[in-house]
Design a protein around this motif. Sequence first.
Motif, short mmCIF file in Angstrom:
data_model
loop_
_atom_site.label_atom_id
_atom_site.label_comp_id
_atom_site.label_asym_id
_atom_site.label_seq_id
_atom_site.Cartn_x
_atom_site.Cartn_y
_atom_site.Cartn_z
N SER A 252 -14.16 -7.04 -2.11
CA SER A 252 -13.72 -6.10 -1.08
C SER A 252 -13.30 -6.85 0.20
O SER A 252 -12.28 -6.53 0.81
N ALA A 253 -14.08 -7.85 0.58
CA ALA A 253 -13.78 -8.61 1.79
C ALA A 253 -12.46 -9.37 1.67
O ALA A 253 -11.79 -9.63 2.67
N ALA A 254 -12.08 -9.70 0.43
CA ALA A 254 -10.85 -10.47 0.21
C ALA A 254 -9.60 -9.60 0.18
O ALA A 254 -8.48 -10.13 0.18
N ARG A 255 -9.75 -8.29 0.15
CA ARG A 255 -8.57 -7.41 0.08
C ARG A 255 -7.76 -7.49 1.37
O ARG A 255 -8.31 -7.46 2.47
N LYS A 256 -6.45 -7.57 1.21
CA LYS A 256 -5.52 -7.60 2.34
C LYS A 256 -4.58 -6.41 2.24
O LYS A 256 -4.27 -5.93 1.15
N PRO A 257 -4.10 -5.92 3.39
CA PRO A 257 -3.14 -4.81 3.34
C PRO A 257 -1.88 -5.19 2.57
O PRO A 257 -1.41 -6.32 2.66
N SER A 258 -1.37 -4.25 1.80
CA SER A 258 -0.13 -4.47 1.05
C SER A 258 1.06 -4.38 1.99
O SER A 258 1.27 -3.35 2.63
N PRO A 259 1.88 -5.45 2.10
CA PRO A 259 3.05 -5.39 2.98
C PRO A 259 4.01 -4.26 2.59
O PRO A 259 4.59 -3.61 3.47
N THR B 72 6.21 1.29 3.58
CA THR B 72 6.36 2.67 3.11
C THR B 72 5.83 3.65 4.15
O THR B 72 6.48 4.64 4.49
N GLU B 73 4.64 3.36 4.68
CA GLU B 73 4.03 4.27 5.64
C GLU B 73 4.76 4.22 6.99
O GLU B 73 4.92 5.25 7.66
N LEU C 221 16.36 -0.50 4.65
CA LEU C 221 16.74 -1.15 3.40
C LEU C 221 15.53 -1.88 2.82
O LEU C 221 15.67 -2.76 1.97
N ALA C 222 14.35 -1.49 3.31
CA ALA C 222 13.13 -2.24 2.97
C ALA C 222 12.39 -1.67 1.77
O ALA C 222 11.90 -2.41 0.93
N GLN D 79 -4.67 1.13 -2.23
CA GLN D 79 -3.36 0.49 -2.18
C GLN D 79 -3.11 -0.37 -3.41
O GLN D 79 -1.99 -0.43 -3.93
N ALA D 80 -4.17 -1.02 -3.89
CA ALA D 80 -4.03 -1.96 -5.01
C ALA D 80 -4.25 -1.31 -6.37
O ALA D 80 -4.12 -1.99 -7.40
#
Length: 432
Positions: free
Chosen positions: A18-25, A30-31, A43-44, A296-297
């Motif tokens: 859990s500590a290693a999870r990073k936000p998905s670019p 999208t948000e 165009l992203a 997210q993952a």
Amino acid sequence: MLPDKAVMNYSRFFTAVSAARKPSPIRIITELQQRSPPSVISLAGGAPNPDTFPFHSATVKVKNGASIVLDETTMKRALQYSASSGIPELLSWMKTLQRNLHNPPTASNSVAGGQMDICVTTGSQEGLSKTFEMLVTPGDNVLLDAPTYSGTLAALQPLGCNIINVPSDQFGMIPGALREILSRWDPADAKKPGSTVPRVLYTIPNGGNPTGASMTAERKADVYQLAREYDFLIIEDDPYYFLQFQKPWAPTFLSMDVDGRVIRTDSFSKILSSGLRIGFVTGPKPLVDRVVLHIQASTMHTSTFTQLMVSQLLHGWGQEGFLNHVDGVVEFYRKQRDAMLSSADRWLKDLADWHTPAAGMFLWIRLKGVADTQRLISEKALEKEVLLIPGGVFNIDSSAPSPFVRAAFSLSTPEQIDEAFKRLASLIKEAL
């Protein structure tokens, strides 16, 4: 004396994964795109074009005569990706609901101080399993009151933790028994690296599945004080909160949480729809954020279509209309419960005993003179065309003998319940 408000170090509770999870670019883009004005040219994103989808619009009739309308524009949104935490209008409605129902002390906290936050999950089971995976490491000592929901055991046991059963009765977890278990450790050791002091306690406080037990406010207060003393988190899994048969409803752990140590899972399955799969997690923002990173993952987000459908229904009703609907649901289950109690008294009075559940949809029955109900229920009752759940499946060790049976009063008619208990009574007499 305990401090008025503890300073929580949330990082010490996270598993390495859990500590290693990073936000998905990609999820961030999208948000961001969904919050941007129409003038922004993107165009992203890698989202598909909704013009290619075969669905045009939808109208859902509500039982009160109203309609939920997803026009062409709304349908395009409903069929598209959305934020991992949930769509904004549903989150806003749920936050207002939680403040009105529980008045959480953490609502005014800083983010670092465990400010209350919410995310939408695909049923409360997703929130529950992701919470466990966030907090539980192999070898950890985890506190819970068994027998308990089999889905909880299915989520916990593969994590390799040591599950410690806290004795309970019809009023839920017994604080004195919890204190006795915790006395094996020194509270001063709780924050030390490598400490074996339990960091997580799990309970179903209302209409527990399978026992129907409901915790009293006094017991919750005592358990919360122990959580403060030994610095552990409380997972308040409350899918039957809205199925309490007496008012006022019991105060929740969330309503007592001055520190930001309660993470709560709620469900709309029992009161709106089980198939729509809408649940929500409420708790300190640092913990909810970790759940969202896992979403997210994995699932990316709960179905946008079902979120919009439920959101339109709830905004149409308003808070008062929602609670009026809940009152109607409660009244239905109260009648079902009373019918089951009447039939139990008629057929099982001398063969079994039970407690009247104050919430939920289950009657937990102990058969007299039957050491283990596994064969009786799984084989003999099946032959008599009666489906029940033997109590052993709800134990930490499912092979341990159990004299209990779980009967659900949610689906069957009072006549069917009566006939089922008549057949069960004859089976018990044969077994004796």
